[in-house]
Design an enzyme around this catalytic site. Structure first.
Site, PDB file in Angstrom:
ATOM      1  N   ASN A 135     -39.991  16.924 -10.237  1.00 59.71           N
ATOM      2  CA  ASN A 135     -39.081  16.997 -11.382  1.00 59.71           C
ATOM      3  C   ASN A 135     -39.233  15.730 -12.217  1.00 59.71           C
ATOM      4  O   ASN A 135     -38.792  14.653 -11.813  1.00 59.71           O
ATOM      5  CB  ASN A 135     -37.644  17.146 -10.866  1.00 59.71           C
ATOM      6  CG  ASN A 135     -36.630  17.288 -11.984  1.00 59.71           C
ATOM      7  OD1 ASN A 135     -36.940  17.087 -13.155  1.00 59.71           O
ATOM      8  ND2 ASN A 135     -35.404  17.613 -11.610  1.00 59.71           N
TER       9      ASN A 135
ATOM     10  N   CYS B 282     -31.807  16.399 -17.860  1.00 59.27           N
ATOM     11  CA  CYS B 282     -33.012  17.241 -17.778  1.00 59.27           C
ATOM     12  C   CYS B 282     -33.191  18.135 -19.004  1.00 59.27           C
ATOM     13  O   CYS B 282     -34.228  18.787 -19.147  1.00 59.27           O
ATOM     14  CB  CYS B 282     -32.982  18.088 -16.516  1.00 59.27           C
ATOM     15  SG  CYS B 282     -33.174  17.077 -15.040  1.00 59.27           S
TER      16      CYS B 282
ATOM     17  N   HIS C 200     -37.434  24.576 -16.702  1.00 59.74           N
ATOM     18  CA  HIS C 200     -37.368  23.202 -16.201  1.00 59.74           C
ATOM     19  C   HIS C 200     -37.779  23.221 -14.729  1.00 59.74           C
ATOM     20  O   HIS C 200     -37.358  24.094 -13.973  1.00 59.74           O
ATOM     21  CB  HIS C 200     -35.938  22.681 -16.361  1.00 59.74           C
ATOM     22  CG  HIS C 200     -35.709  21.356 -15.709  1.00 59.74           C
ATOM     23  ND1 HIS C 200     -36.533  20.275 -15.931  1.00 59.74           N
ATOM     24  CD2 HIS C 200     -34.764  20.940 -14.819  1.00 59.74           C
ATOM     25  CE1 HIS C 200     -36.085  19.246 -15.225  1.00 59.74           C
ATOM     26  NE2 HIS C 200     -35.027  19.626 -14.533  1.00 59.74           N
TER      27      HIS C 200
HETATM   28  O1  UT7 Z   1     -33.071  18.572 -12.559  1.00 64.00           O
HETATM   29  C1  UT7 Z   1     -31.706  18.298 -12.579  1.00 64.00           C
HETATM   30  C2  UT7 Z   1     -30.952  19.313 -11.842  1.00 64.00           C
HETATM   31  N1  UT7 Z   1     -31.178  19.193 -10.448  1.00 64.00           N
HETATM   32  C3  UT7 Z   1     -31.408  20.278  -9.725  1.00 64.00           C
HETATM   33  O2  UT7 Z   1     -31.493  21.340 -10.249  1.00 64.00           O
HETATM   34  C4  UT7 Z   1     -31.494  20.102  -8.216  1.00 64.00           C
HETATM   35  C5  UT7 Z   1     -30.651  21.120  -7.540  1.00 64.00           C
HETATM   36  N2  UT7 Z   1     -30.592  20.968  -6.094  1.00 64.00           N
HETATM   37  C6  UT7 Z   1     -31.660  21.127  -5.286  1.00 64.00           C
HETATM   38  O3  UT7 Z   1     -32.771  21.294  -5.718  1.00 64.00           O
HETATM   39  C7  UT7 Z   1     -31.399  21.190  -3.814  1.00 64.00           C
HETATM   40  O4  UT7 Z   1     -30.012  21.237  -3.582  1.00 64.00           O
HETATM   41  C8  UT7 Z   1     -32.010  20.017  -2.993  1.00 64.00           C
HETATM   42  C9  UT7 Z   1     -33.513  20.137  -2.974  1.00 64.00           C
HETATM   43  C10 UT7 Z   1     -31.583  18.699  -3.583  1.00 64.00           C
HETATM   44  C11 UT7 Z   1     -31.520  20.082  -1.551  1.00 64.00           C
HETATM   45  O5  UT7 Z   1     -31.829  21.355  -0.989  1.00 64.00           O
HETATM   46  P1  UT7 Z   1     -30.709  22.227  -0.273  1.00 64.00           P
HETATM   47  O6  UT7 Z   1     -31.384  23.429   0.188  1.00 64.00           O
HETATM   48  O7  UT7 Z   1     -29.549  22.388  -1.202  1.00 64.00           O
HETATM   49  O8  UT7 Z   1     -30.355  21.338   0.956  1.00 64.00           O
HETATM   50  P2  UT7 Z   1     -28.933  20.749   1.384  1.00 64.00           P
HETATM   51  O9  UT7 Z   1     -28.617  19.536   0.615  1.00 64.00           O
HETATM   52  O10 UT7 Z   1     -27.932  21.852   1.450  1.00 64.00           O
HETATM   53  O11 UT7 Z   1     -29.277  20.341   2.871  1.00 64.00           O
HETATM   54  C12 UT7 Z   1     -29.601  21.309   3.902  1.00 64.00           C
HETATM   55  C13 UT7 Z   1     -29.971  20.552   5.157  1.00 64.00           C
HETATM   56  C14 UT7 Z   1     -28.966  19.494   5.543  1.00 64.00           C
HETATM   57  O12 UT7 Z   1     -28.915  19.426   6.948  1.00 64.00           O
HETATM   58  P3  UT7 Z   1     -27.734  20.151   7.780  1.00 64.00           P
HETATM   59  O13 UT7 Z   1     -26.474  19.570   7.238  1.00 64.00           O
HETATM   60  O14 UT7 Z   1     -27.887  21.608   7.459  1.00 64.00           O
HETATM   61  O15 UT7 Z   1     -28.047  19.781   9.178  1.00 64.00           O
HETATM   62  C15 UT7 Z   1     -29.542  18.228   4.991  1.00 64.00           C
HETATM   63  O16 UT7 Z   1     -29.112  17.082   5.683  1.00 64.00           O
HETATM   64  O17 UT7 Z   1     -31.210  19.855   4.965  1.00 64.00           O
HETATM   65  C16 UT7 Z   1     -31.023  18.469   5.199  1.00 64.00           C
HETATM   66  N3  UT7 Z   1     -31.855  17.743   4.248  1.00 64.00           N
HETATM   67  C17 UT7 Z   1     -33.122  17.404   4.490  1.00 64.00           C
HETATM   68  N4  UT7 Z   1     -33.916  17.594   5.558  1.00 64.00           N
HETATM   69  C18 UT7 Z   1     -35.176  17.148   5.475  1.00 64.00           C
HETATM   70  C19 UT7 Z   1     -31.525  17.316   3.005  1.00 64.00           C
HETATM   71  N5  UT7 Z   1     -32.573  16.717   2.433  1.00 64.00           N
HETATM   72  C20 UT7 Z   1     -33.574  16.750   3.335  1.00 64.00           C
HETATM   73  C21 UT7 Z   1     -34.906  16.296   3.311  1.00 64.00           C
HETATM   74  N6  UT7 Z   1     -35.666  16.522   4.416  1.00 64.00           N
HETATM   75  N7  UT7 Z   1     -35.439  15.661   2.253  1.00 64.00           N
END
Ligand code: UT7
Length: 330
Positions: free
Chosen positions: A287, A117, A257
């Site tokens: 993104n 990125c 970004h």
């Molecule tokens: O550009 C390159 C660099 N990349 C980044 O900067 C990305 C950095 N990371 C992120 O933007 C975030 O971590 C994500 C958007 C990828 C994920 O968001 P999060 O708030 O970190 O969610 P998480 O992975 O901790 O998941 C929280 C919950 C989980 O459920 P439980 O375990 O709490 O029951 C996931 O299974 O949300 C669930 N979940 C979803 N639910 C609905 C994960 N993805 C989804 C989804 N829809 N798409």
């Protein structure tokens, strides 16, 4: 003392595919909701390149064509094209070569620069060096990615985030202090395990197994990347400000970004930056990896005036991160 030459941006171009992939579309593809995606990322829709046989070069060429027109630079005047991309048209030759050929930039050489990125930020820093040293007078920097080519649309952790698009700028010399003023760039390979694509490189060439096991897609441990991104974006932003005795109040536009609205908000808060100074288009494009920064410059170009202070900051796979102070030149 010899007078310093600066590398100023004289034109910005962008190109986005017409096809939109909305949160409502994604609701039909994976177990997710518009509410979750909007709240957790700030994204509403992304663009997807559906032109048969077209890759990152197709978009980059069009973005650069527009940037050249705006700068009043003919393709054959170009000396160098640096193309930031993680989704090159082919492993080789470089997409920069294909763009240069397609544009008829017959006097330019070119190469690709891959820093996930941060590809565009690194490429802008590199391109600027050739102008600042006096070696070249017309340098193009492109950021283009067809992320849809490496995304698994059955993986809700990644498919909701990424989109396709391209942006480009033209750099020319300036005796006035305009353009690239300063930058800091960092990388740390310890971050590789959290964000990468396993197969398709020389460690694990493509095979039936790699395809069957879905190893040609982006792998991301979102939570870990998120934490590092917030820390890295803040570190880079503050480092650039401190090195140049600037404060958030001196900035006219913060160009982060566009990976996740919560990362951007957290960084701006730590910098003490008001919302109206933040460039945002993540809601519409998601993104786009190498394209987020030039797409923001393109979207905000009309609101900018000569001498405005911009701070570009990025974080991505590698890990790679960094920041750049830019003075807008027109
Ligand atoms: O550009 C390159 C660099 N990349 C980044 O900067 C990305 C950095 N990371 C992120 O933007 C975030 O971590 C994500 C958007 C990828 C994920 O968001 P999060 O708030 O970190 O969610 P998480 O992975 O901790 O998941 C929280 C919950 C989980 O459920 P439980 O375990 O709490 O029951 C996931 O299974 O949300 C669930 N979940 C979803 N639910 C609905 C994960 N993805 C989804 C989804 N829809 N798409």
């Amino acid at each position: 003392m010899e007078k310093k030459t600066y590398a100023k941006i004289t034109g910005v171009g962008a190109w986005l595919p017409e096809t939109k992939l909305t949160n409502a579309d994604l609701e039909t593809m994976v177990e997710t909701t518009d509410a979750w995606i909007s709240e957790r990322t700030g994204i509403k829709e992304r663009r997807i390149l559906r032109v048969p046989g077209a890759g990152a070069g197709y978009m980059g060429e069009r973005a650069l064509q527009q940037a050249l027109e705006k700068a009043g630079v003919a393709p054959d005047e170009l000396d160098l094209v640096v193309c930031g991309t993680v989704t090159p048209d082919m492993p080789f030759p470089a997409t920069a070569n294909l763009i240069t050929h397609a544009l008829g930039a017959k006097n330019a050489w070119g190469f690709d620069l891959q820093a996930a990125c941060c590809s565009f930020l690194y490429a802008l820093a590199v391109g600027a060096q050739f102008v600042e040293t006096g070696r070249y007078r017309k340098v193009a920097v492109v950021g283009t990615d067809k992320m849809s080519s490496i995304i698994d649309y059955q993986d809700r952790n990644t498919c909701i985030i990424f989109g396709d698009g391209a942006g480009a700028v033209v750099l020319e010399p300036s005796e006035e202090p305009l353009g690239v003023m300063d930058f800091v760039l960092y990388s740390d390979g310890a971050g590789a395990e959290y964000l990468h694509m396993k197969a398709g490189g020389s460690r694990m060439p493509a095979s039936h197994d790699t395809v069957e096991n879905k190893l040609h897609y982006v792998y991301q441990e979102g939570k870990t990347v998120f934490k590092h991104a917030v820390a890295g974006m803040e570190q880079a932003a503050l480092a650039v400000l401190e090195r140049n005795a600037l404060s958030a109040a001196d900035l006219d536009l913060f160009v982060p970004h566009q990976a996740n609205l919560r990362i951007i908000d957290a960084t701006a808060k730590r910098m003490g930056l008001p919302k109206e100074k933040i460039a945002l288009n993540i809601e519409r494009y998601g993104n786009t990896t190498s394209a987020t920064l030039p797409l923001c410059l393109y979207d905000y170009e009309k609101s900018l005036k000569k001498g405005d202070n911009l701070l570009l900051v990025s974080f991505g796979g590698g890990f790679t991160w960094g920041g750049m102070w830019l003075k807008w030149a027109y």
